[in-house]
Design a protein around this motif. Structure first.
Motif, PDB file in Angstrom:
ATOM      1  N   PHE A   1       0.831  -1.200   0.000  1.00 45.78           N
ATOM      2  CA  PHE A   1       0.000   0.000   0.000  1.00 45.78           C
ATOM      3  C   PHE A   1       0.870   1.257   0.000  1.00 45.78           C
ATOM      4  N   LYS A   2       1.951   1.243   0.785  1.00 48.10           N
ATOM      5  CA  LYS A   2       2.860   2.392   0.808  1.00 48.10           C
ATOM      6  C   LYS A   2       3.531   2.579  -0.548  1.00 48.10           C
ATOM      7  N   ARG A   3       3.897   1.468  -1.181  1.00 46.48           N
ATOM      8  CA  ARG A   3       4.510   1.562  -2.510  1.00 46.48           C
ATOM      9  C   ARG A   3       3.525   2.141  -3.515  1.00 46.48           C
ATOM     10  N   MET A   4       2.264   1.752  -3.417  1.00 45.82           N
ATOM     11  CA  MET A   4       1.252   2.292  -4.326  1.00 45.82           C
ATOM     12  C   MET A   4       1.084   3.799  -4.113  1.00 45.82           C
ATOM     13  N   GLN A   5       1.032   4.217  -2.848  1.00 48.94           N
ATOM     14  CA  GLN A   5       0.892   5.642  -2.562  1.00 48.94           C
ATOM     15  C   GLN A   5       2.077   6.433  -3.107  1.00 48.94           C
ATOM     16  N   ALA A   6       3.274   5.884  -2.941  1.00 47.19           N
ATOM     17  CA  ALA A   6       4.467   6.553  -3.457  1.00 47.19           C
ATOM     18  C   ALA A   6       4.426   6.637  -4.975  1.00 47.19           C
ATOM     19  N   TYR A   7       3.994   5.564  -5.609  1.00 47.31           N
ATOM     20  CA  TYR A   7       3.899   5.557  -7.073  1.00 47.31           C
ATOM     21  C   TYR A   7       2.881   6.597  -7.557  1.00 47.31           C
ATOM     22  N   LEU A   8       1.740   6.661  -6.886  1.00 51.32           N
ATOM     23  CA  LEU A   8       0.718   7.628  -7.291  1.00 51.32           C
ATOM     24  C   LEU A   8       1.191   9.063  -7.088  1.00 51.32           C
ATOM     25  N   ALA A   9       2.007   9.276  -6.036  1.00 48.95           N
ATOM     26  CA  ALA A   9       2.539  10.622  -5.794  1.00 48.95           C
ATOM     27  C   ALA A   9       3.537  11.026  -6.873  1.00 48.95           C
ATOM     28  N   GLN A  10       4.323  10.050  -7.332  1.00 53.27           N
ATOM     29  CA  GLN A  10       5.335  10.332  -8.361  1.00 53.27           C
ATOM     30  C   GLN A  10       4.747  10.340  -9.764  1.00 53.27           C
TER      31      GLN A  10
END
Length: 291
Positions: free
Chosen positions: A217-226
């Motif tokens: 979930f954290k990786r997804m949030q980071a990807y969406l932010a980038q």
């Protein structure tokens, strides 16, 4: 004034939908969108609808209801949610009908604010899992007793929605499949709040967080932010890809107690449910949210 009634269904989001909207309560109130906590209105709405028995509420009664429900001076859109607005779990499915009393009960709700624009929001769920889930959530110990008279092969959401539409042709209806909610949660929240697709809300990933490994979930949030998605469909594709890799299988598994129901029967009910969605997609006066 616009009034939104989220009718459930029972055993779908377990009040998570209204809890996610409540995260935005202060910001929404600035725009006249009032999302009161359920404890402020569920008993009030229930008592008032029983007392009026479907008769239109007077101006004094409407003012008293609003005073009890909200402290806001401005109320352009009122969002209310209760999986028992229509009835208790035991009475949701009778014979081959979902909510056989929905015309009567929604008339009671509609006439609490007779001059308002009323909308109905409903989450649909496969009867093959809905009926056992309602049994598990009930006080019944005997599945046969709970399902007495129920004809699971004939249960159709479209039949109920047609009755609701005929009873209230002036009230827009929005529906979605409970099985799809992790991917369409943000759109459901915005539709209930009456917001456009570009509006930012807290809580749009609440369901994804529940069913995804924390690291994923954290990786997804980071990807969406980038890589901010340009459309809702893009975000859904990204979420689906991360879910495919990081889903918590145990979060999707549900122990459903349905003694006497064979695998063949369950598959037949599910196939009927899926086929019924084609009828619903073609219905007028209805918005069907899909991934």
């Amino acid at each position: 004034m616009q009034v939104v009634y989220h009718l459930g269904a029972p055993c779908t989001d377990e009040d998570q939908l209204i809890q996610s909207l409540l995260k935005n309560r202060v910001e929404l109130a600035r725009s006249g969108i009032v999302v009161p906590p359920p404890g402020r209105y569920r008993a009030v709405i229930r008592d008032a609808s029983r007392a009026l028995k479907g008769a239109p509420a007077s101006k004094d009664v409407q003012d008293a209801l609003l005073d009890a429900i909200t402290e806001s001076d401005r109320c352009d859109r009122l969002v209310l949610s209760d999986p028992r607005f229509i009835c208790i779990n035991r009475l949701v499915v009778q014979g081959a009908q979902i909510w056989p009393m929905i015309e009567r009960e929604t008339t009671k709700l509609r006439n609490l604010f007779p001059d308002a624009q009323v909308e109905f929001f409903i989450a649909m769920r496969d009867p093959a899992t809905l009926i056992p889930a309602m049994f598990n959530a009930s006080r019944f110990n005997d599945f046969d007793e709970f399902t007495e008279g129920v004809q699971p092969r004939g249960v159709a959401w479209s039949e109920m929605l047609q009755r609701l539409n005929r009873a209230h042709p002036d009230c827009p209806i929005t529906v979605w499949n409970n099985e799809d909610t992790p991917l369409i949660w943000g759109e459901i929240l915005r539709e209930m709040a009456g917001l456009g697709p570009g509006e930012v809300l807290d809580g749009v990933d609440d369901l994804l967080e529940k069913i995804m490994e924390p690291a994923g979930f954290k990786r997804m949030q980071a990807y969406l932010a980038q890589h901010p998605p340009q459309t809702e469909m893009q975000k859904r594709r990204i979420a689906a890809a991360f879910l495919d890799k990081f889903v918590l299988e145990e979060a999707l598994e549900e122990e459903l107690d349905a003694p006497g129901w064979t695998e063949d029967l369950i598959e037949e009910i599910t196939a009927h449910y899926e086929a019924d969605m084609d009828h619903i997609a073609a219905m007028p006066n209805l918005t069907y949210i899909t991934p």
